[in-house]
Motif scaffolding. Structure first.
Motif, short mmCIF file in Angstrom:
data_model
loop_
_atom_site.label_atom_id
_atom_site.label_comp_id
_atom_site.label_asym_id
_atom_site.label_seq_id
_atom_site.Cartn_x
_atom_site.Cartn_y
_atom_site.Cartn_z
N LEU A 1 13.05 13.60 15.44
CA LEU A 1 14.03 12.53 15.32
C LEU A 1 13.32 11.22 15.63
O LEU A 1 12.67 11.10 16.67
N ILE A 2 13.41 10.25 14.71
CA ILE A 2 12.72 8.97 14.90
C ILE A 2 13.62 7.79 14.56
O ILE A 2 14.66 7.95 13.92
N SER A 3 13.19 6.62 14.99
CA SER A 3 13.78 5.34 14.57
C SER A 3 12.68 4.55 13.90
O SER A 3 11.51 4.64 14.29
N ASP A 4 13.04 3.75 12.91
CA ASP A 4 12.06 2.84 12.32
C ASP A 4 12.30 1.40 12.79
O ASP A 4 11.77 0.46 12.24
N VAL A 5 13.11 1.27 13.87
CA VAL A 5 13.42 -0.05 14.41
C VAL A 5 12.83 -0.21 15.81
O VAL A 5 12.08 -1.14 16.07
N SER A 6 13.19 0.72 16.72
CA SER A 6 12.72 0.60 18.10
C SER A 6 12.91 1.90 18.84
O SER A 6 13.72 2.74 18.47
N PHE A 7 12.17 2.05 19.93
CA PHE A 7 12.35 3.21 20.79
C PHE A 7 13.68 3.12 21.53
O PHE A 7 14.29 4.15 21.83
N GLU A 8 14.15 1.92 21.80
CA GLU A 8 15.45 1.75 22.44
C GLU A 8 16.55 2.34 21.58
O GLU A 8 17.45 3.03 22.07
N GLU A 9 16.49 2.05 20.27
CA GLU A 9 17.48 2.60 19.33
C GLU A 9 17.38 4.13 19.32
O GLU A 9 18.40 4.83 19.36
N LEU A 10 16.17 4.64 19.30
CA LEU A 10 15.96 6.09 19.30
C LEU A 10 16.52 6.74 20.56
O LEU A 10 17.23 7.75 20.50
N HIS A 11 16.23 6.15 21.72
CA HIS A 11 16.74 6.71 22.98
C HIS A 11 18.27 6.68 23.02
O HIS A 11 18.90 7.63 23.50
N ALA A 12 18.87 5.62 22.50
CA ALA A 12 20.34 5.52 22.48
C ALA A 12 20.95 6.61 21.61
O ALA A 12 21.94 7.25 21.99
N PHE A 13 20.35 6.86 20.45
CA PHE A 13 20.86 7.89 19.55
C PHE A 13 20.67 9.27 20.18
O PHE A 13 21.57 10.11 20.14
N ALA B 1 6.74 0.94 10.49
CA ALA B 1 7.43 0.20 11.54
C ALA B 1 6.50 -0.20 12.69
O ALA B 1 6.90 -0.93 13.59
N GLY B 2 5.26 0.30 12.64
CA GLY B 2 4.33 0.02 13.73
C GLY B 2 4.65 0.79 15.00
O GLY B 2 4.22 0.41 16.09
N LEU B 3 5.39 1.89 14.87
CA LEU B 3 5.81 2.67 16.03
C LEU B 3 5.05 3.99 16.18
O LEU B 3 5.32 4.74 17.11
N ARG B 4 4.11 4.27 15.28
CA ARG B 4 3.37 5.54 15.36
C ARG B 4 2.44 5.52 16.56
O ARG B 4 1.68 4.58 16.75
N ARG B 5 2.51 6.56 17.35
CA ARG B 5 1.64 6.72 18.52
C ARG B 5 0.91 8.06 18.39
O ARG B 5 1.40 9.08 18.88
N PRO B 6 -0.25 8.06 17.75
CA PRO B 6 -0.98 9.32 17.56
C PRO B 6 -1.37 9.95 18.89
O PRO B 6 -1.59 9.25 19.88
N LYS B 7 -1.47 11.26 18.89
CA LYS B 7 -1.78 12.00 20.11
C LYS B 7 -3.10 11.56 20.72
O LYS B 7 -3.19 11.35 21.92
#
Length: 92
Positions: free
Chosen positions: A20-32, A78-84
């Motif tokens: 499950l991801i967001s393409d806007v922000s981690f805040e949006e993802l955590h809220a969902f 979105a610039g949100l990818r955090r590779p392992k």
């Protein structure tokens, strides 16, 4: 709020899991994720691991089903990818 979910295809602990991801922000993802009742420990760098049985509820709440490849593309765009490997280096 738009979040995305891929098909449950990742086996672990006797279940299949989705991302499950967001393409806007981690805040949006955590809220969902909170609306879905997913525990914060399910957050892994840039996505939540979500058991297959929660996917229909996520879609009902507005998550858009996409392919696993699209999940990665959306995170990169979105610039949100955090590779392992990057995450491991940041911890050191």
């Amino acid at each position: 709020m738009v979040v995305y979910v891929d098909p449950p295809a990742w086996p672990a602990r006797g279940r299949l899991w989705s991302h499950l991801i967001s393409d806007v922000s981690f805040e949006e993802l955590h809220a969902f994720a909170e609306m879905l009742g997913l525990p914060r420990r399910g957050f892994d760098r840039d996505h939540y691991d979500m058991p297959a049985e929660r996917v229909p509820v996520a879609v009902w709440l507005g998550a858009r089903p996409v392919s696993s490849r699209e999940i990665v593309r959306l995170l990169h765009a979105a610039g949100l990818r955090r590779p392992k490997h990057l995450f491991s280096c940041q911890r050191a």
